[in-house]
Write an enzyme that holds these catalytic residues in place. Structure first.
Site, PDB file in Angstrom:
ATOM      1  N   ASN A  89       0.873  -1.174   0.000  1.00  0.00           N
ATOM      2  CA  ASN A  89       0.000   0.000   0.000  1.00  0.00           C
ATOM      3  C   ASN A  89       0.908   1.221   0.000  1.00  0.00           C
ATOM      4  O   ASN A  89       1.545   1.520   1.001  1.00  0.00           O
ATOM      5  CB  ASN A  89      -0.891  -0.028   1.252  1.00  0.00           C
ATOM      6  CG  ASN A  89      -1.692   1.255   1.408  1.00  0.00           C
ATOM      7  OD1 ASN A  89      -1.744   2.084   0.503  1.00  0.00           O
ATOM      8  ND2 ASN A  89      -2.311   1.418   2.572  1.00  0.00           N
TER       9      ASN A  89
ATOM     10  N   LYS B  63       0.115   4.256  -0.144  1.00  0.00           N
ATOM     11  CA  LYS B  63      -0.483   5.450   0.482  1.00  0.00           C
ATOM     12  C   LYS B  63      -0.248   6.651  -0.446  1.00  0.00           C
ATOM     13  O   LYS B  63      -0.286   6.488  -1.667  1.00  0.00           O
ATOM     14  CB  LYS B  63       0.066   5.631   1.888  1.00  0.00           C
ATOM     15  CG  LYS B  63      -0.075   4.340   2.708  1.00  0.00           C
ATOM     16  CD  LYS B  63       0.165   4.489   4.164  1.00  0.00           C
ATOM     17  CE  LYS B  63      -0.017   3.135   4.851  1.00  0.00           C
ATOM     18  NZ  LYS B  63       0.063   3.173   6.293  1.00  0.00           N
TER      19      LYS B  63
ATOM     20  N   HIS C 144      -9.429   1.296   4.877  1.00  0.00           N
ATOM     21  CA  HIS C 144      -8.128   1.412   5.539  1.00  0.00           C
ATOM     22  C   HIS C 144      -8.268   2.316   6.762  1.00  0.00           C
ATOM     23  O   HIS C 144      -9.058   3.261   6.763  1.00  0.00           O
ATOM     24  CB  HIS C 144      -7.086   1.985   4.570  1.00  0.00           C
ATOM     25  CG  HIS C 144      -5.707   1.902   5.137  1.00  0.00           C
ATOM     26  ND1 HIS C 144      -5.211   2.851   5.990  1.00  0.00           N
ATOM     27  CD2 HIS C 144      -4.741   0.946   5.021  1.00  0.00           C
ATOM     28  CE1 HIS C 144      -3.985   2.485   6.355  1.00  0.00           C
ATOM     29  NE2 HIS C 144      -3.690   1.347   5.783  1.00  0.00           N
TER      30      HIS C 144
ATOM     31  N   GLU D 277      -6.590   4.662   7.841  1.00  0.00           N
ATOM     32  CA  GLU D 277      -6.397   6.102   7.624  1.00  0.00           C
ATOM     33  C   GLU D 277      -7.645   6.727   7.010  1.00  0.00           C
ATOM     34  O   GLU D 277      -7.941   7.899   7.274  1.00  0.00           O
ATOM     35  CB  GLU D 277      -5.143   6.322   6.756  1.00  0.00           C
ATOM     36  CG  GLU D 277      -3.884   6.072   7.580  1.00  0.00           C
ATOM     37  CD  GLU D 277      -2.720   5.456   6.830  1.00  0.00           C
ATOM     38  OE1 GLU D 277      -2.664   5.558   5.590  1.00  0.00           O
ATOM     39  OE2 GLU D 277      -1.854   4.851   7.494  1.00  0.00           O
TER      40      GLU D 277
ATOM     41  N   GLU E 124      -5.455  -4.972  10.350  1.00  0.00           N
ATOM     42  CA  GLU E 124      -4.423  -3.965  10.601  1.00  0.00           C
ATOM     43  C   GLU E 124      -4.679  -3.307  11.950  1.00  0.00           C
ATOM     44  O   GLU E 124      -5.558  -2.439  12.054  1.00  0.00           O
ATOM     45  CB  GLU E 124      -4.434  -2.902   9.492  1.00  0.00           C
ATOM     46  CG  GLU E 124      -4.102  -3.464   8.121  1.00  0.00           C
ATOM     47  CD  GLU E 124      -3.461  -2.425   7.213  1.00  0.00           C
ATOM     48  OE1 GLU E 124      -2.514  -2.789   6.522  1.00  0.00           O
ATOM     49  OE2 GLU E 124      -3.890  -1.256   7.210  1.00  0.00           O
TER      50      GLU E 124
ATOM     51  N   GLY F 172       2.746   1.999  10.882  1.00  0.00           N
ATOM     52  CA  GLY F 172       3.766   3.037  10.701  1.00  0.00           C
ATOM     53  C   GLY F 172       4.527   3.364  11.972  1.00  0.00           C
ATOM     54  O   GLY F 172       5.334   4.289  12.008  1.00  0.00           O
TER      55      GLY F 172
ATOM     56  N   SER G 144       3.512  -2.432  10.174  1.00  0.00           N
ATOM     57  CA  SER G 144       4.945  -2.551  10.464  1.00  0.00           C
ATOM     58  C   SER G 144       5.538  -3.887  10.024  1.00  0.00           C
ATOM     59  O   SER G 144       6.404  -4.441  10.705  1.00  0.00           O
ATOM     60  CB  SER G 144       5.210  -2.285  11.953  1.00  0.00           C
ATOM     61  OG  SER G 144       4.826  -0.968  12.290  1.00  0.00           O
TER      62      SER G 144
ATOM     63  N   GLY H 133       2.940  -1.292   4.236  1.00  0.00           N
ATOM     64  CA  GLY H 133       2.960   0.135   3.940  1.00  0.00           C
ATOM     65  C   GLY H 133       4.369   0.585   3.571  1.00  0.00           C
ATOM     66  O   GLY H 133       4.848   0.373   2.453  1.00  0.00           O
TER      67      GLY H 133
END
Ligand code: 13P
Length: 234
Positions: free
Chosen positions: A7, A9, A85, A87, A154, A160, A196, A217
C-alpha cells in the site's frame, strides 16, 4: 502461496512505479504480488504485479466532485481496491457501513476488495480488540458476496509505528476473523496481516496460522525493502 500486497499510500510517482515493476519482474516467486497505488498511477503496465487502488467512492457515478468510482478503477485494468483502511476511517470518518458500500461497488465492477479492519489503541486498552474486529468483519463485508474478497487485519496503533502485536495476539485476531468469515459462509477467504511488516519479521508473521499474507505500507515503497518480504516465504 501467500498474498503480498503493498500500500503506497500518498507516495510515489508513475516513473517510480515503472521502476518498481521492472525490479519485481526479475523476482522468482509463486506468491501473488499486489501494489495498491494512488489513482494517478493506475494503468502503468505491470505484468508481474497486479495493481489496485487504495479507495473508491461509495457512490456509483454522478455529481461527486473529486471522487473516483469502482467502474473507473476497473477501467484502468486494476484488479484490487483497498477499502476501509484505518487512515480512511480515521481522517475521513468512514464507518463500517460506508466501507460495505464501497466493497459492494468494487465487487459489482469485478474488483477484489481488500477490506481492512482493526482496533485503535484506545479500543485495545479498553479490552475491545476482539469485538471491534468481529463487528468490523460482520458489518464491512457485503451480505451478498459470492466471489473473491480479501480481509486485512491492521491493528491501527501499530501502523507506521514500528510496533507489532505479539504472535499470539496476531494468531487470536486471525482465528477470530477466520471463524467469523466461516460463520458468514465465507470460509477460505484470505486474511492478510498489516502494520509494520518488514523483511525481518515477514516470514515469522506469515507462519502464524490463518495469516494468508501481508499488507505492507512503508516497506513496499522501495524494491530493496519490498523484495525481501516477497521472497521471505514460498
Ligand atoms: P506500515 O507497514 O507502514 O506500518 O503500514 C501498514 C499499512 O497501513 C498498510 O496498509
Amino acid at each position: 502461496m501467500k498474498i503480498i500486497a503493498g500500500n503506497w499510500k500518498m507516495n510515489g510517482t508513475r516513473t517510480g512505479l515503472e521502476t518498481m515493476v521492472r525490479d519485481l519482474s526479475s523476482v522468482e516467486t509463486e506468491n501473488t504480488v499486489i501494489l495498491c497505488v494512488p489513482f494517478t498511477m493506475l494503468g502503468v503496465k505491470s505484468d508481474c504485479v497486479a495493481l489496485g487502488a487504495q479507495d473508491v467512492s461509495r457512490h456509483t457515478h454522478g455529481a461527486y466532485t473529486g471522487e473516483v468510482s469502482a467502474q473507473m478503477v476497473a477501467d484502468t485494468g486494476a484488479k484490487y481496491v483497498i477499502v476501509g483502511h484505518s487512515e480512511r476511517r480515521q481522517y475521513h470518518h468512514e464507518t463500517n457501513s460506508i466501507v460495505r458500500d464501497k466493497a459492494s461497488n468494487a465487487l459489482a465492477n469485478g474488483l477484489i476488495p481488500i477490506i481492512c479492519v482493526g482496533e485503535t489503541m484506545d479500543e485495545k486498552q479498553a479490552g475491545k480488540t476482539m469485538a471491534v474486529i468481529e463487528s468490523g468483519v460482520r458489518e464491512s463485508v457485503p451480505s451478498d458476496v459470492n466471489t473473491d474478497i480479501i480481509i486485512a487485519y491492521e491493528p491501527r496503533w501499530a501502523i507506521g509505528a514500528g510496533l507489532t502485536p505479539t504472535a499470539a495476539e496476531i494468531a487470536d485476531a486471525h482465528a477470530l476473523i477466520a471463524k467469523t468469515l466461516a460463520d458468514m459462509g465465507l470460509a477460505g477467504t484470505p486474511v492478510l496481516y498489516g502494520a509494520s511488516v518488514k523483511g525481518n519479521n515477514a516470514a515469522e508473521i506469515m507462519s502464524i496460522p490463518n495469516v494468508d499474507g501481508v499488507l505492507v505500507g512503508g516497506a513496499s515503497l522501495k524494491s530493496d525493502d519490498f523484495i525481501p518480504i516477497i521472497t521471505s516465504v514460498k
